[in-house]
Design a protein around this motif. Sequence first.
Motif, PDB file in Angstrom:
ATOM      1  N   PRO A  95       0.800  -1.231   0.000  1.00 30.21           N
ATOM      2  CA  PRO A  95       0.000   0.000   0.000  1.00 30.21           C
ATOM      3  C   PRO A  95       0.833   1.282   0.000  1.00 30.21           C
ATOM      4  CG  PRO A  95      -0.041  -1.031   2.174  1.00 30.21           C
ATOM      5  CD  PRO A  95       0.620  -2.009   1.244  1.00 30.21           C
ATOM      6  N   ASP A  96       2.076   1.203   0.402  1.00 27.61           N
ATOM      7  CA  ASP A  96       2.924   2.400   0.469  1.00 27.61           C
ATOM      8  C   ASP A  96       3.739   2.632  -0.800  1.00 27.61           C
ATOM      9  OD1 ASP A  96       2.052   2.958   3.067  1.00 27.61           O
ATOM     10  OD2 ASP A  96       3.581   1.648   3.948  1.00 27.61           O
ATOM     11  N   ASN A  97       3.573   1.738  -1.785  1.00 22.90           N
ATOM     12  CA  ASN A  97       4.314   1.897  -3.038  1.00 22.90           C
ATOM     13  C   ASN A  97       3.581   2.914  -3.913  1.00 22.90           C
ATOM     14  OD1 ASN A  97       5.169   1.440  -5.843  1.00 22.90           O
ATOM     15  ND2 ASN A  97       6.340  -0.269  -5.000  1.00 22.90           N
ATOM     16  N   LEU A  98       4.153   4.106  -4.022  1.00 24.70           N
ATOM     17  CA  LEU A  98       3.474   5.206  -4.713  1.00 24.70           C
ATOM     18  C   LEU A  98       3.272   4.917  -6.195  1.00 24.70           C
ATOM     19  CD1 LEU A  98       2.282   8.017  -4.423  1.00 24.70           C
ATOM     20  CD2 LEU A  98       4.562   8.970  -4.813  1.00 24.70           C
ATOM     21  N   SER A  99       4.242   4.264  -6.830  1.00 25.46           N
ATOM     22  CA  SER A  99       4.125   3.973  -8.264  1.00 25.46           C
ATOM     23  C   SER A  99       2.944   3.053  -8.542  1.00 25.46           C
ATOM     24  CB  SER A  99       5.420   3.336  -8.780  1.00 25.46           C
ATOM     25  OG  SER A  99       6.503   4.225  -8.665  1.00 25.46           O
ATOM     26  N   VAL A 100       2.792   2.017  -7.702  1.00 28.32           N
ATOM     27  CA  VAL A 100       1.671   1.088  -7.869  1.00 28.32           C
ATOM     28  C   VAL A 100       0.349   1.814  -7.621  1.00 28.32           C
ATOM     29  CG1 VAL A 100       0.573  -1.020  -7.006  1.00 28.32           C
ATOM     30  CG2 VAL A 100       3.068  -0.915  -7.242  1.00 28.32           C
ATOM     31  N   THR A 101       0.309   2.638  -6.580  1.00 27.51           N
ATOM     32  CA  THR A 101      -0.903   3.394  -6.249  1.00 27.51           C
ATOM     33  C   THR A 101      -1.321   4.293  -7.407  1.00 27.51           C
ATOM     34  OG1 THR A 101      -0.376   3.377  -3.887  1.00 27.51           O
ATOM     35  CG2 THR A 101      -1.922   5.048  -4.639  1.00 27.51           C
ATOM     36  N   LYS A 102      -0.366   5.016  -7.980  1.00 25.94           N
ATOM     37  CA  LYS A 102      -0.685   5.926  -9.080  1.00 25.94           C
ATOM     38  C   LYS A 102      -1.189   5.174 -10.307  1.00 25.94           C
ATOM     39  CE  LYS A 102       2.392   9.819  -7.996  1.00 25.94           C
ATOM     40  NZ  LYS A 102       3.584  10.589  -8.443  1.00 25.94           N
ATOM     41  N   LEU A 103      -0.572   4.029 -10.604  1.00 26.08           N
ATOM     42  CA  LEU A 103      -0.996   3.269 -11.775  1.00 26.08           C
ATOM     43  C   LEU A 103      -2.388   2.677 -11.555  1.00 26.08           C
ATOM     44  CD1 LEU A 103      -0.204   2.374 -14.589  1.00 26.08           C
ATOM     45  CD2 LEU A 103       0.914   0.366 -13.587  1.00 26.08           C
ATOM     46  N   LEU A 104      -2.662   2.222 -10.336  1.00 25.26           N
ATOM     47  CA  LEU A 104      -3.994   1.697 -10.041  1.00 25.26           C
ATOM     48  C   LEU A 104      -5.034   2.813 -10.119  1.00 25.26           C
ATOM     49  CD1 LEU A 104      -5.915  -0.541  -9.203  1.00 25.26           C
ATOM     50  CD2 LEU A 104      -5.196  -0.211  -6.818  1.00 25.26           C
ATOM     51  N   PRO A 129     -13.839   7.434 -10.952  1.00 21.17           N
ATOM     52  CA  PRO A 129     -13.010   8.473 -10.337  1.00 21.17           C
ATOM     53  C   PRO A 129     -13.054   8.472  -8.818  1.00 21.17           C
ATOM     54  CG  PRO A 129     -14.990   9.418 -11.323  1.00 21.17           C
ATOM     55  CD  PRO A 129     -14.914   7.990 -11.786  1.00 21.17           C
ATOM     56  N   ASP A 130     -14.189   8.086  -8.236  1.00 22.93           N
ATOM     57  CA  ASP A 130     -14.291   8.071  -6.775  1.00 22.93           C
ATOM     58  C   ASP A 130     -13.268   7.118  -6.165  1.00 22.93           C
ATOM     59  OD1 ASP A 130     -16.319   9.873  -6.941  1.00 22.93           O
ATOM     60  OD2 ASP A 130     -17.937   8.432  -6.613  1.00 22.93           O
ATOM     61  N   LYS A 131     -13.099   5.942  -6.791  1.00 21.74           N
ATOM     62  CA  LYS A 131     -12.115   4.976  -6.296  1.00 21.74           C
ATOM     63  C   LYS A 131     -10.697   5.536  -6.441  1.00 21.74           C
ATOM     64  CE  LYS A 131     -14.463   0.512  -6.782  1.00 21.74           C
ATOM     65  NZ  LYS A 131     -14.382  -0.840  -7.381  1.00 21.74           N
ATOM     66  N   ALA A 132     -10.445   6.225  -7.542  1.00 25.44           N
ATOM     67  CA  ALA A 132      -9.120   6.811  -7.763  1.00 25.44           C
ATOM     68  C   ALA A 132      -8.809   7.848  -6.692  1.00 25.44           C
ATOM     69  CB  ALA A 132      -9.047   7.426  -9.152  1.00 25.44           C
ATOM     70  N   ILE A 133      -9.789   8.718  -6.425  1.00 25.20           N
ATOM     71  CA  ILE A 133      -9.583   9.774  -5.419  1.00 25.20           C
ATOM     72  C   ILE A 133      -9.388   9.171  -4.034  1.00 25.20           C
ATOM     73  CG2 ILE A 133     -10.729  11.698  -4.238  1.00 25.20           C
ATOM     74  CD1 ILE A 133     -12.085  12.309  -6.981  1.00 25.20           C
ATOM     75  N   GLN A 134     -10.207   8.183  -3.702  1.00 23.92           N
ATOM     76  CA  GLN A 134     -10.102   7.529  -2.389  1.00 23.92           C
ATOM     77  C   GLN A 134      -8.732   6.882  -2.212  1.00 23.92           C
ATOM     78  OE1 GLN A 134     -12.973   4.419  -1.816  1.00 23.92           O
ATOM     79  NE2 GLN A 134     -12.528   4.176   0.367  1.00 23.92           N
ATOM     80  N   LEU A 135      -8.256   6.247  -3.261  1.00 29.36           N
ATOM     81  CA  LEU A 135      -6.947   5.576  -3.207  1.00 29.36           C
ATOM     82  C   LEU A 135      -5.820   6.590  -3.027  1.00 29.36           C
ATOM     83  CD1 LEU A 135      -5.454   2.826  -3.552  1.00 29.36           C
ATOM     84  CD2 LEU A 135      -5.311   3.353  -5.997  1.00 29.36           C
ATOM     85  N   LEU A 136      -5.877   7.677  -3.773  1.00 28.11           N
ATOM     86  CA  LEU A 136      -4.821   8.688  -3.699  1.00 28.11           C
ATOM     87  C   LEU A 136      -4.853   9.433  -2.367  1.00 28.11           C
ATOM     88  CD1 LEU A 136      -5.045  10.072  -7.336  1.00 28.11           C
ATOM     89  CD2 LEU A 136      -3.179   8.709  -6.371  1.00 28.11           C
ATOM     90  N   ASN A 137      -6.037   9.588  -1.801  1.00 23.93           N
ATOM     91  CA  ASN A 137      -6.148  10.264  -0.493  1.00 23.93           C
ATOM     92  C   ASN A 137      -5.476   9.457   0.611  1.00 23.93           C
ATOM     93  OD1 ASN A 137      -7.447  12.550  -1.372  1.00 23.93           O
ATOM     94  ND2 ASN A 137      -9.518  11.759  -1.007  1.00 23.93           N
ATOM     95  N   LYS A 138      -5.449   8.147   0.455  1.00 23.42           N
ATOM     96  CA  LYS A 138      -4.771   7.301   1.447  1.00 23.42           C
ATOM     97  C   LYS A 138      -3.276   7.571   1.461  1.00 23.42           C
ATOM     98  CE  LYS A 138      -8.033   3.409   1.373  1.00 23.42           C
ATOM     99  NZ  LYS A 138      -8.210   1.983   1.011  1.00 23.42           N
ATOM    100  N   GLN A 139      -2.745   7.967   0.295  1.00 25.80           N
ATOM    101  CA  GLN A 139      -1.306   8.233   0.193  1.00 25.80           C
ATOM    102  C   GLN A 139      -0.948   9.630   0.665  1.00 25.80           C
ATOM    103  OE1 GLN A 139       1.447   6.686  -0.645  1.00 25.80           O
ATOM    104  NE2 GLN A 139       0.797   4.750  -1.499  1.00 25.80           N
TER     105      GLN A 139
END
Length: 262
Positions: free
Chosen positions: A232-241, A251-261
């Motif tokens: 979960p802390d791998n920023l590259s994987v998070t951004k690609l997901l 988009p809601d899932k994308a925003i939620q995922l990026l907010n965790k980072q």
Amino acid sequence: MILDAYLAQAKFDEMGEYLAKQSVNDKILQATFRAFEGYVQLSKKNNEKAKLLFEEARSLDSENIRAILGLASYYVTVSDNEAAIKLLSEFLKKQPENIKALALRAELFRKTGKLAESEADFSTVLKLNPNQHKARLGMAFVQVANREADAALETINKLPEKIQKSPIVEYLKAVSFYLKKDIAQSEEYLQKVLVILPDHLQSHLLLGVINYVNQKWKLAEEHLRRTNSKLPDNLSVTKLLAATYLKLQQPDKAIQLLNKQA
């Protein structure tokens, strides 16, 4: 020596029982026994006891290879790879063709990102013993890290067939073909890895990347989500997901995922 057989098979309980029955006066043999006792303690995670035993063995016989490799293993266990490399380098000044020390230093060089040094040591090992399969596998890892796909595949093809079919080698083939832009071959080998190791994160990640590039968004999301759940802390994987979610109109899932980072 029976203790070498126990060590090779990681039979540390049997090794301990054997050592408990021995009594020797010869200093060289004492050093060897102390080194094996160190391996027993290392297997039990008694790291500092192991270190003392390896050091005692070296005080009895300064060039005892079992003690030196054991002490290097101790340093690796406590995450001091540089100390292990220094120890092995000092020993190799006296015995430059000791295959065990060379092979271990090569692997440590690889893990610390010193790829040129690692390749040089693996090359020396293979010149001394072409049948050193672990060294050949290590060489393939270095070549993949250097993006030398053809060289890596050539190295892999020299391994015995049984080893070539192992998941880790199948993964190296997959990465090599990916570097060669042979995506179909790469996917084929990645799927072979996942049949045996369904949770192999590197394979899921590479399949995620491949499917993203091929605009197979749902498949990309599946593999990247599995990777992200473990890293979960791998920023590259998070951004690609997150980018994949956007392609899937989520988009809601994308925003939620990026907010965790954030």
